[in-house]
Design a protein around this motif. Structure first.
Motif, PDB file in Angstrom:
ATOM      1  N   LYS A 188      21.849 -20.245 -17.228  1.00 52.43           N
ATOM      2  CA  LYS A 188      20.953 -19.576 -18.172  1.00 52.43           C
ATOM      3  C   LYS A 188      19.488 -19.927 -17.957  1.00 52.43           C
ATOM      4  O   LYS A 188      18.625 -19.424 -18.672  1.00 52.43           O
ATOM      5  CB  LYS A 188      21.336 -19.963 -19.609  1.00 52.43           C
ATOM      6  CG  LYS A 188      22.746 -19.584 -20.015  1.00 52.43           C
ATOM      7  CD  LYS A 188      22.963 -19.880 -21.503  1.00 52.43           C
ATOM      8  CE  LYS A 188      24.316 -19.380 -21.963  1.00 52.43           C
ATOM      9  NZ  LYS A 188      24.413 -19.311 -23.438  1.00 52.43           N
ATOM     10  N   ARG A 189      19.205 -20.812 -17.023  1.00 53.58           N
ATOM     11  CA  ARG A 189      17.848 -21.357 -16.887  1.00 53.58           C
ATOM     12  C   ARG A 189      16.773 -20.283 -16.801  1.00 53.58           C
ATOM     13  O   ARG A 189      15.726 -20.379 -17.437  1.00 53.58           O
ATOM     14  CB  ARG A 189      17.767 -22.257 -15.654  1.00 53.58           C
ATOM     15  CG  ARG A 189      18.230 -23.670 -15.906  1.00 53.58           C
ATOM     16  CD  ARG A 189      18.079 -24.498 -14.654  1.00 53.58           C
ATOM     17  NE  ARG A 189      18.441 -25.886 -14.891  1.00 53.58           N
ATOM     18  CZ  ARG A 189      18.550 -26.790 -13.930  1.00 53.58           C
ATOM     19  NH1 ARG A 189      18.313 -26.446 -12.668  1.00 53.58           N
ATOM     20  NH2 ARG A 189      18.880 -28.042 -14.214  1.00 53.58           N
ATOM     21  N   GLU A 190      17.037 -19.270 -15.991  1.00 57.79           N
ATOM     22  CA  GLU A 190      15.998 -18.266 -15.757  1.00 57.79           C
ATOM     23  C   GLU A 190      15.718 -17.415 -16.989  1.00 57.79           C
ATOM     24  O   GLU A 190      14.670 -16.778 -17.072  1.00 57.79           O
ATOM     25  CB  GLU A 190      16.399 -17.372 -14.583  1.00 57.79           C
ATOM     26  CG  GLU A 190      16.436 -18.109 -13.245  1.00 57.79           C
ATOM     27  CD  GLU A 190      16.743 -17.179 -12.095  1.00 57.79           C
ATOM     28  OE1 GLU A 190      16.888 -15.953 -12.343  1.00 57.79           O
ATOM     29  OE2 GLU A 190      16.822 -17.654 -10.941  1.00 57.79           O
ATOM     30  N   THR A 191      16.651 -17.393 -17.939  1.00 58.47           N
ATOM     31  CA  THR A 191      16.457 -16.566 -19.140  1.00 58.47           C
ATOM     32  C   THR A 191      15.955 -17.374 -20.329  1.00 58.47           C
ATOM     33  O   THR A 191      15.650 -16.801 -21.372  1.00 58.47           O
ATOM     34  CB  THR A 191      17.771 -15.873 -19.527  1.00 58.47           C
ATOM     35  OG1 THR A 191      18.764 -16.862 -19.850  1.00 58.47           O
ATOM     36  CG2 THR A 191      18.278 -15.006 -18.391  1.00 58.47           C
ATOM     37  N   LEU A 192      15.859 -18.702 -20.183  1.00 55.78           N
ATOM     38  CA  LEU A 192      15.402 -19.534 -21.295  1.00 55.78           C
ATOM     39  C   LEU A 192      13.892 -19.443 -21.450  1.00 55.78           C
ATOM     40  O   LEU A 192      13.149 -19.371 -20.467  1.00 55.78           O
ATOM     41  CB  LEU A 192      15.786 -21.001 -21.072  1.00 55.78           C
ATOM     42  CG  LEU A 192      17.271 -21.364 -21.046  1.00 55.78           C
ATOM     43  CD1 LEU A 192      17.427 -22.851 -20.760  1.00 55.78           C
ATOM     44  CD2 LEU A 192      17.943 -21.001 -22.359  1.00 55.78           C
ATOM     45  N   GLY A 193      13.445 -19.476 -22.696  1.00 54.62           N
ATOM     46  CA  GLY A 193      12.016 -19.556 -22.963  1.00 54.62           C
ATOM     47  C   GLY A 193      11.530 -20.984 -22.763  1.00 54.62           C
ATOM     48  O   GLY A 193      12.324 -21.890 -22.487  1.00 54.62           O
ATOM     49  N   PRO A 194      10.240 -21.224 -22.903  1.00 54.19           N
ATOM     50  CA  PRO A 194       9.711 -22.589 -22.768  1.00 54.19           C
ATOM     51  C   PRO A 194      10.128 -23.453 -23.948  1.00 54.19           C
ATOM     52  O   PRO A 194      10.169 -22.981 -25.087  1.00 54.19           O
ATOM     53  CB  PRO A 194       8.196 -22.380 -22.739  1.00 54.19           C
ATOM     54  CG  PRO A 194       7.979 -21.089 -23.468  1.00 54.19           C
ATOM     55  CD  PRO A 194       9.168 -20.224 -23.172  1.00 54.19           C
TER      56      PRO A 194
END
Length: 383
Positions: A188-194
């Motif tokens: 999910k890393r690429e879809t997580l916000g900051p």
């Protein structure tokens, strides 16, 4: 002898004495090194010195069982324990950290054969291993876990497991489950916000709690948390483990919440989720993972704090004991308080059941069987 003469500073005799002292000290350090004291021995010594019993150490370890496990060398010291003992008992952190890497690896050596391989295969966790040359069970599990570069060294566990779901007998199943959660969180890393830790607060917890008002609240909550950089993974618990949820950080600092939905109820989902967010806010560091069995009583102050923050976010204490739902519980008073607080009625019913110890009452209001199906499309295991 020069030492007996106590020559004045600056004289040739004084300089000679100083040189001899340095040489003797260097010789003794090389030939007769003083090993760093064992942390457990240091704690036992300080207990004897101060006349303390094991029960007196509960404030530093969290529970009586943890005191016993640490002193019998079945559980390593965590960062929080080391800090508390250093301040409370005056033992230096160097002493408490003092086990050498070799000794720690020996004590916590991984027996890869103890991982629940059959269950891991049945769940499809090792699908990516297909197509490779046949390997032993040990090699298969080691490939799966070590490829994450998380929580394991070449031969030892590096990450401490905390929380009431942990026990020495379930350690391998819990590490396997955590490895799977981390694997899925990384997808999910690429879809997580900051992620901004400063965003975590009592008002943040309250905002999450109010998402329960919607029938699709669990899905909305996951989307909300991932927008704020917190990966949420739904992964059923492994056999033999009493696990509701977990809070941890990946090696790169990404906060992760794991949920098992062991109890498929709306009230349990919301309390567990906010309990884990509270751990991320207050307790989680990169060296420890919290594994929670929220049915188990706990004397750990960190678990108590997470429970308190979750209760407060869902039903503020200033309203709870003055409410009609508390004073005269009924379907109508529960619904009324739920509307006032903008939370699901299951949250109110669940609180009443837990505080009274009567789990027969309001069973129709706690949302039994109303959570897993929401996530079925995202996890084949949750059919």
């Amino acid at each position: 002898m020069l030492m007996a003469q106590m020559p004045p500073r600056g004289t040739p005799e004084s300089e000679r004495l100083e040189l001899l002292t340095v040489l003797i000290e260097a010789y003794e350090n090389q030939k007769y090194p003083i090993e760093a004291p064992d942390p457990v021995d240091a704690i036992l010594f300080r207990m004897q010195e101060k006349g303390l019993k094991q029960i007196d150490l509960v404030p530093y370890f969290g529970t009586r069982s943890r005191v016993s496990e640490v002193l019998s060398r079945k559980r390593p010291l965590t960062v929080q324990m080391i800090r508390a003992l250093s301040v409370g008992l005056g033992i230096s952190t160097e002493t408490l950290v003092g086990i050498s890497d070799a000794e720690q690896s020996k004590r916590e050596a991984v027996d890869w054969r103890k991982f629940p391989l059959k269950e891991m295969v049945a769940r499809g966790w090792l699908r990516k291993m297909t197509g490779k040359a046949p390997a032993s069970a040990e090699e298969t599990v080691k490939d799966f876990v070590s490829s994450l570069d998380w929580g394991f060294g070449v031969s030892s566990f590096r990450r401490t497991l905390g929380g009431e779901a942990y026990s020495p007998t379930t350690k391998y199943a819990l590490y396997a489950w955590l490895a799977r959660v981390v694997q899925r969180a990384r997808e999910k890393r690429e879809t997580l916000g900051p992620f901004e830790r400063s965003a975590l607060s009592a008002s943040f917890l309250r905002e999450v709690a109010q998402l329960s008002w919607s029938e699709r609240g669990p899905l909305i909550a996951v989307e909300f948390l991932e927008k704020h950089g917190i990966a949420v993974v739904i992964e059923p618990h492994l056999k033999g483990t009493m696990l509701d949820g977990a809070a941890l950080k990946d090696a790169d600092g990404t906060p992760v919440i794991g949920m098992t939905l062991r109890h498929d109820r709306i009230d349990n989902f919301w309390f567990t989720l906010i309990h884990e967010i509270a751990h991320l806010w207050k307790h989680v560091d990169t060296d420890e993972a919290f594994l929670d069995d929220l049915d188990a009583p706990s004397e750990d102050r960190r678990e108590a704090e997470a429970n308190r923050l979750a209760r407060e976010a869902l039903i503020p204490r200033v309203m709870w004991k003055r409410s009609d739902a508390y004073l005269s519980p009924s379907r109508e008073t529960i619904d009324r308080l739920a509307r006032d607080l903008k939370v699901h009625p299951a949250v109110i019913a669940g609180r009443l059941r837990r505080e009274s110890g009567n789990y027969q009452q309001f069973s129709e209001l706690v949302g039994q069987g109303e959570v897993r199906h929401l996530f079925a499309s995202n996890a084949e295991e949750l059919g």
